[in-house]
Structures are given as structure tokens and as C-alpha cells.
Design a protein around this motif. Structure first.
Motif, PDB file in Angstrom:
ATOM      1  N   VAL A 171      38.557 -15.397 -35.478  1.00 22.80           N
ATOM      2  CA  VAL A 171      39.355 -14.206 -35.157  1.00 22.80           C
ATOM      3  C   VAL A 171      38.755 -12.973 -35.823  1.00 22.80           C
ATOM      4  O   VAL A 171      38.755 -11.875 -35.247  1.00 22.80           O
ATOM      5  N   LEU A 172      38.222 -13.140 -37.037  1.00 28.28           N
ATOM      6  CA  LEU A 172      37.585 -12.018 -37.731  1.00 28.28           C
ATOM      7  C   LEU A 172      36.400 -11.489 -36.924  1.00 28.28           C
ATOM      8  O   LEU A 172      36.285 -10.272 -36.688  1.00 28.28           O
ATOM      9  N   ILE A 173      35.514 -12.384 -36.497  1.00 31.64           N
ATOM     10  CA  ILE A 173      34.338 -11.961 -35.730  1.00 31.64           C
ATOM     11  C   ILE A 173      34.772 -11.308 -34.422  1.00 31.64           C
ATOM     12  O   ILE A 173      34.243 -10.257 -34.024  1.00 31.64           O
ATOM     13  N   TYR A 174      35.741 -11.916 -33.750  1.00 31.13           N
ATOM     14  CA  TYR A 174      36.272 -11.362 -32.503  1.00 31.13           C
ATOM     15  C   TYR A 174      36.793  -9.941 -32.716  1.00 31.13           C
ATOM     16  O   TYR A 174      36.463  -9.018 -31.955  1.00 31.13           O
ATOM     17  N   LYS A 175      37.585  -9.750 -33.758  1.00 31.84           N
ATOM     18  CA  LYS A 175      38.214  -8.447 -33.983  1.00 31.84           C
ATOM     19  C   LYS A 175      37.192  -7.394 -34.389  1.00 31.84           C
ATOM     20  O   LYS A 175      37.288  -6.235 -33.972  1.00 31.84           O
ATOM     21  N   LEU A 176      36.226  -7.769 -35.203  1.00 27.68           N
ATOM     22  CA  LEU A 176      35.179  -6.820 -35.580  1.00 27.68           C
ATOM     23  C   LEU A 176      34.413  -6.350 -34.348  1.00 27.68           C
ATOM     24  O   LEU A 176      34.127  -5.156 -34.195  1.00 27.68           O
ATOM     25  N   LEU A 177      34.070  -7.288 -33.464  1.00 33.56           N
ATOM     26  CA  LEU A 177      33.334  -6.927 -32.254  1.00 33.56           C
ATOM     27  C   LEU A 177      34.190  -6.099 -31.303  1.00 33.56           C
ATOM     28  O   LEU A 177      33.699  -5.159 -30.663  1.00 33.56           O
ATOM     29  N   LEU A 178      35.470  -6.437 -31.209  1.00 33.12           N
ATOM     30  CA  LEU A 178      36.356  -5.776 -30.254  1.00 33.12           C
ATOM     31  C   LEU A 178      36.746  -4.370 -30.683  1.00 33.12           C
ATOM     32  O   LEU A 178      36.749  -3.439 -29.874  1.00 33.12           O
ATOM     33  N   SER A 179      37.075  -4.211 -31.965  1.00 29.58           N
ATOM     34  CA  SER A 179      37.730  -2.974 -32.408  1.00 29.58           C
ATOM     35  C   SER A 179      36.887  -2.077 -33.304  1.00 29.58           C
ATOM     36  O   SER A 179      37.239  -0.912 -33.487  1.00 29.58           O
ATOM     37  N   CYS A 180      35.820  -2.589 -33.876  1.00 37.35           N
ATOM     38  CA  CYS A 180      34.947  -1.749 -34.715  1.00 37.35           C
ATOM     39  C   CYS A 180      33.763  -1.306 -33.867  1.00 37.35           C
ATOM     40  O   CYS A 180      32.714  -1.959 -33.827  1.00 37.35           O
ATOM     41  N   LEU A 184      29.615  -1.030 -34.380  1.00 32.07           N
ATOM     42  CA  LEU A 184      29.324  -1.881 -35.538  1.00 32.07           C
ATOM     43  C   LEU A 184      27.866  -2.322 -35.472  1.00 32.07           C
ATOM     44  O   LEU A 184      27.300  -2.468 -34.387  1.00 32.07           O
ATOM     45  N   GLY A 185      27.280  -2.556 -36.652  1.00 31.23           N
ATOM     46  CA  GLY A 185      25.934  -3.117 -36.684  1.00 31.23           C
ATOM     47  C   GLY A 185      25.981  -4.591 -36.342  1.00 31.23           C
ATOM     48  O   GLY A 185      26.807  -5.037 -35.552  1.00 31.23           O
ATOM     49  N   ASN A 186      25.130  -5.382 -36.964  1.00 29.15           N
ATOM     50  CA  ASN A 186      25.106  -6.818 -36.706  1.00 29.15           C
ATOM     51  C   ASN A 186      26.114  -7.559 -37.575  1.00 29.15           C
ATOM     52  O   ASN A 186      26.493  -7.084 -38.653  1.00 29.15           O
ATOM     53  N   ILE A 187      26.533  -8.723 -37.079  1.00 30.37           N
ATOM     54  CA  ILE A 187      27.368  -9.628 -37.870  1.00 30.37           C
ATOM     55  C   ILE A 187      26.528 -10.863 -38.171  1.00 30.37           C
ATOM     56  O   ILE A 187      26.242 -11.657 -37.264  1.00 30.37           O
ATOM     57  N   TYR A 188      26.136 -11.018 -39.410  1.00 32.18           N
ATOM     58  CA  TYR A 188      25.360 -12.175 -39.832  1.00 32.18           C
ATOM     59  C   TYR A 188      26.330 -13.291 -40.218  1.00 32.18           C
ATOM     60  O   TYR A 188      27.146 -13.127 -41.123  1.00 32.18           O
ATOM     61  N   VAL A 189      26.250 -14.413 -39.505  1.00 32.86           N
ATOM     62  CA  VAL A 189      27.207 -15.500 -39.692  1.00 32.86           C
ATOM     63  C   VAL A 189      26.505 -16.696 -40.322  1.00 32.86           C
ATOM     64  O   VAL A 189      25.575 -17.259 -39.739  1.00 32.86           O
ATOM     65  N   LEU A 190      26.968 -17.071 -41.511  1.00 34.88           N
ATOM     66  CA  LEU A 190      26.417 -18.234 -42.206  1.00 34.88           C
ATOM     67  C   LEU A 190      27.004 -19.500 -41.587  1.00 34.88           C
ATOM     68  O   LEU A 190      28.227 -19.672 -41.548  1.00 34.88           O
ATOM     69  N   VAL A 191      26.162 -20.379 -41.099  1.00 37.31           N
ATOM     70  CA  VAL A 191      26.610 -21.629 -40.478  1.00 37.31           C
ATOM     71  C   VAL A 191      25.789 -22.776 -41.055  1.00 37.31           C
ATOM     72  O   VAL A 191      24.562 -22.695 -41.118  1.00 37.31           O
ATOM     73  N   ARG A 192      26.468 -23.838 -41.459  1.00 33.19           N
ATOM     74  CA  ARG A 192      25.783 -25.005 -42.024  1.00 33.19           C
ATOM     75  C   ARG A 192      25.690 -26.117 -40.991  1.00 33.19           C
ATOM     76  O   ARG A 192      26.401 -26.128 -39.988  1.00 33.19           O
TER      77      ARG A 192
END
Length: 504
Positions: free
Chosen positions: A29-38, A41-49
Motif C-alpha cells: 500500500v505504501l508503494i501504491y500510494k507513493l506512486l499514485l499521490s506523490c 516522485l523519483g525512483n522507489i528502491y525496493v529491498l527484496v530478499r
């Protein structure tokens, strides 16, 4: 004046964000909201293991094919290009970053959201500390090196200091040094740690609360502009990405499903105590706005914020159960085993009596029938897991806390009018009765994958179970009445016989 304040979206303009825990319920939801409403915005770097032999690339690809990111792809596919995979692991020193990835974060990132955590209550001390405390230490070690950092947000929990009946929005020192605990779990054998766990917890109900309290201590001392968000019990969304969206059976969601399917009929819980829940979209909006606040003020010490529903518009456990019953009968689940019923009690002996009578005895009968048909019995195992889950949460359903949310109110007053709509955090506007209906419909649709078209048939099944439930109740009432009659009749005969002997 709030209208003169730079908007949240404008503050995020051009900023690159680093997110841990992005594949989790709130992280999505955080990533969704940042992309939708900010916007911009620059890039969103997502740490995934890597997880269960699934590599980070595959996990991120799968995440983009599901709600809520799938909704971004349908309307704004170009925005998904802003999501950049960073393979790594918070439980490893240096987050297991490649040299190139670390350098990219150093060069570009100015906002960090640390959401990675394990929220299970039954983790061993080693598991909880490794994931929730050591993981936070590794993240803070990184953020302290970021030259362009403006805001670091650590997502904690309102229940990190359960021994405090009123959790104020401030720092609570830990009795134990986090780094010493990390050293202990890394060097001592498992049997020693198991033996020491009750002593180490010092009254806290589980290793989750303990490990999150230690993590707060690390953030308090990291020396960067930071905010610590303490959500209460996070449930389905109110409005975004879709009303009622939820993707897991944790906490109240699992309890609601088990009760709605007629499996759970007794819970140890105080009917009148407040149920501290917060919709996930409101929680995420508050966390984003807290990042804006920290960045604007360039705080030297962390800002603490209880992300809760406050006291002006709260609900009780009893109200939630009664309203849940209303809507689970209106919009019943498929695969219902029995007509939903049962109730709450604060009496342990009465609770466990009902568990035996209404959980285990019916489960034993059904499993016996299943076994006779040549199939594998399952319901006793299901009840074992459910009753273990109920036991784990009953600490929270039989106590009451006060979580003041003054910081959320303060942020509400500081936002301009457009931000108040875009990043809605005013919990007084929630109509809880309406929310419960969309919560149940959302759980049905998004979590259980029950299409709305199945509701008419589910209602017919539930109607049949309703009459079957009454037949069983009437049968049991007759049986017990007959049993009591026989007992009294037998007792009277024994008394009469005694008198006859005495007369002789």
C-alpha cells in the motif's frame, strides 16, 4: 496557516525513496500510494530478499501482477518504471547489498521507510530479535551513511510497550541494551535462549513486542532525522487501493473468517474493551505525512506517532463481534461448516468449557464422519491451530490501552486542504458500521477469493444451517432436560428406598 504549507506531494518531488518490507501487506500500500499521490516522485528502491527458493526478481514481478500495483499498471503503467529492485536482506550485515546497489542508494536516496518485520506472536527469541531488531540495526547502519538523507521512518507498533496502559508519543528506554541482546541470540545455544526468554521479556506478552521495543531504541539513538510510527491493529483498507482490500488472515481478519465459517464459537475477550484498529490506507497516509513532517523540520530526535483511531470515534470488541455477525450472515462466506454463533466471555473456565463443547466435540464428530468416508480428517488440526491463535491474541483482547494520537491530529491541522483529501488521516470520519460491511466483503473477495456472485448460494446454505442449528439446539435442550429428569427421578427413588428401609 495550513493553506500556506508546501504540499506533501511537492515535498516528495524528485526525491528517491528506499523501502524495506515492500512485499508485505502495508508495504504494498505504501508503494501504491507513493506512486499514485506523490507526483513527480523519483525512483522507489525496493529491498527484496530470496524467499522459499523464489528469487527477488520473481517476487517483485509477482507483486506487480497483484492488487494494488496491478491497478497502477492499468491506469499509469509508466509509473511502475519508478520501482527499482534492490536484492538484499535486512537480517544480513550491510543488507547483503551489492557494491553497485549500495553506491546507488548513497548517491540518490533521501527518504527511507523501514517496514520489514515479522509480526507473528509465537516467534522464538532468536527469530524475533534477528528479524525485527538486528534487521533494524542493519537498516540504521545504512541510513547513517546516506549523505542526502532527509527523512527516515521506522514502522513500529502501538503494542511495543504493553506494560504501559497509556502509550504516550515519546521514547521509552529499554531495560536491556539491544546490541547485547543481538549478541546473545547470535552466540548462545537455542535451549539456553528458550530457557531465558521469560526472564528477558520481563512481563511483555511475546517476543514480537520485545523485539520491536528494542528496535525503537536503536532508531532513537541513530542520530538522523527520523520518525517512529506506531500503528495499532492494521486491518483492511477504508478507501484505497479498493474499499475492503486485504491480502492476509492475520489478527482480526482470521478471527472474523473463522467465526463467519462457524468454526470459532468462543473467544476470551472483554466485551466492553476498546478494539484498537486502523485501516491500512489511513495508516500508510499517516506514515507518508510523518516522513514529510520529519523532512520539513530536520528533527534531531525521532518524532513518535501513534497511528490509531483515537477516542473520539472508537469501537469495542463486543460491538465489532455483533456487527461482524450481522454482516457475515448478510454476506456469508463459502465453505461454511456451521451457522455462525458463539460469544465473548472473560471467564477462562467458561471459555474452555465452550471450546470443548462447541469446538472439539463437533470437530471430533465431523472428523469421524470424514474418516468413515475414506478421507483424511482435518478439523481437529484446524481447531488446534485456531485455538493456539486465540491463545496468542487473548492477551490483547482481555486488556485495555490508551493510545493518544495527538501527532496525527497535529499533522491533520498542518496539511493544506488538498493534502487532507489526498492523504486522509482523520479517523473521526470513518463510519464503522459501513466499514465493517466493506471489510467483510473485501475479505471475502480479495483474501478468500470468493466471487461476489457466490453470495446468493451462500445465503441458501446459511439458511439451511440456521434451521439445522436450531434443531441441534432443541435436541440438546431435550436431551439435557431428559437427563436431569432421569437424575431427579432416580434420586427420588433412592430417597424413597431409604425411608422404606428406615420404616422397616
Amino acid at each position: 496557516m495550513a493553506s500556506d504549507v508546501a504540499s506533501v506531494s511537492a515535498w516528495f518531488q524528485g526525491r528517491n525513496v528506499f523501502v524495506t518490507g515492500g512485499s508485505g501487506f502495508m508495504g504494498k500500500v505504501l508503494i501504491y500510494k507513493l506512486l499514485l499521490s506523490c507526483h513527480d516522485l523519483g525512483n522507489i528502491y525496493v529491498l527484496v530478499r530470496k524467499k522459499k527458493d523464489v528469487d527477488p526478481q520473481s517476487r517483485l514481478k509477482l507483486m506487480m501482477q497483484e492488487i494494488p500495483l496491478k491497478m497502477i499498471e492499468e491506469k499509469h503503467p509508466e509509473k511502475l518504471e519508478k520501482i527499482i529492485l534492490i536484492p538484499g536482506d535486512t537480517t544480513c550485515k550491510g543488507l547483503a547489498l551489492s557494491t553497485a546497489d549500495k553506491q546507488r542508494l548513497m548517491d540518490e536516496v533521501s527518504v527511507v521507510f523501514h517496514m520489514a518485520a515479522n509480526v507473528k506472536f509465537d516467534l522464538t527469541l532468536k527469530e524475533a530479535v534477528t528479524i525485527n531488531t538486528f534487521g533494524t540495526k542493519n537498516v540504521t547502519d545504512l541510513v547513517k551513511q546516506l549523505p542526502h538523507l532527509k527523512s527516515f521512518i521506522h514502522v513500529s507498533t502501538s503494542y511495543c510497550h504493553c506494560n504501559e496502559p497509556i502509550l504516550e508519543e515519546k521514547y521509552y528506554p529499554c531495560d536491556m541494551d539491544p546490541e547485547e541482546i543481538i549478541e546473545m541470540v547470535n552466540t548462545r545455544p537455542d535451549d539456553f535462549l528458550e530457557l531465558m526468554t521469560p526472564t528477558v521479556l520481563r512481563g511483555l506478552p511475546n517476543t514480537y513486542s520485545f523485539s520491536k521495543a528494542l528496535a525503537e531504541d536503536l532508531v532513537q539513538k541513530c542520530g538522523v532525522p527520523a520518525g517512529i510510527a506506531r500503528p495499532s491493529i492494521v486491518v483492511a483498507s477504508w478507501k484505497e487501493p479498493k474499499p475492503g482490500w486485504v491480502d492476509n488472515l492475520n489478527g482480526p481478519t482470521g478471527l472474523m473468517v473463522a467465526a463467519g465459517k462457524g468454526v470459532v464459537r468462543s473467544v476470551l475477550c472483554n466485551y466492553d474493551y476498546k478494539m484498537n484498529i486502523i485501516p491500512c490506507d489511513i495508516a500508510i497516509n499517516a506514515i507518508i505525512v510523518l516522513a514529510w513532517k520529519v523532512g520539513k523540520e530536520n528533527t534531531k530526535k525521532p518524532l513518535f506517532m501513534n497511528v490509531t483511531d483515537g477516542i473520539e470515534n472508537s469501537i469495542s470488541w463486543g460491538w465489532a463481534v455483533d456487527t461482524g455477525k450481522k454482516y457475515t450472515t448478510m454476506y456469508p462466506f463459502t465453505g461454511v461448516l456451521w451457522y455462525p454463533g458463539g460469544s465473548l466471555t472473560t471467564l477462562k473456565w467458561f471459555h474452555w468449557l465452550r471450546v470443548i463443547l462447541f469446538h472439539y466435540i463437533p470437530a471430533l464428530l465431523i472428523d469421524s464422519l470424514v474418516l468413515l468416508t475414506g478421507n483424511k480428517p482435518f478439523l481437529i488440526k484446524v481447531h488446534n491451530r485456531i485455538n493456539l491463535g486465540i491463545k496468542l491474541i487473548q492477551y490483547y483482547t482481555t486488556k485495555q490501552w490508551n493510545f493518544p494520537n495527538d501527532r496525527m491530529k497535529e499533522l491533520q491541522s498542518e496539511m493544506n486542504s488538498s493534502d487532507k483529501e489526498e492523504f486522509f488521516i482523520d479517523t473521526t470520519e470513518i463510519d464503522w458500521d459501513e466499514f465493517m460491511s466493506i471489510y467483510i466483503l473485501g475479505t471475502r473477495q480479495y483474501c478468500l477469493k470468493d466471487d461476489l456472485s457466490t453470495i446468493p448460494r451462500a445465503r441458501k446454505v446459511l439458511r439451511c444451517l440456521y434451521f439445522a442449528d436450531w434443531l441441534v439446539k432443541i435436541g440438546l435442550a431435550i436431551f439435557f432436560a431428559w437427563f436431569i429428569y432421569l437424575w431427579i427421578y432416580s434420586f427420588e427413588e433412592r430417597i424413597a428406598a431409604v425411608f422404606e428401609v428406615n420404616e422397616i
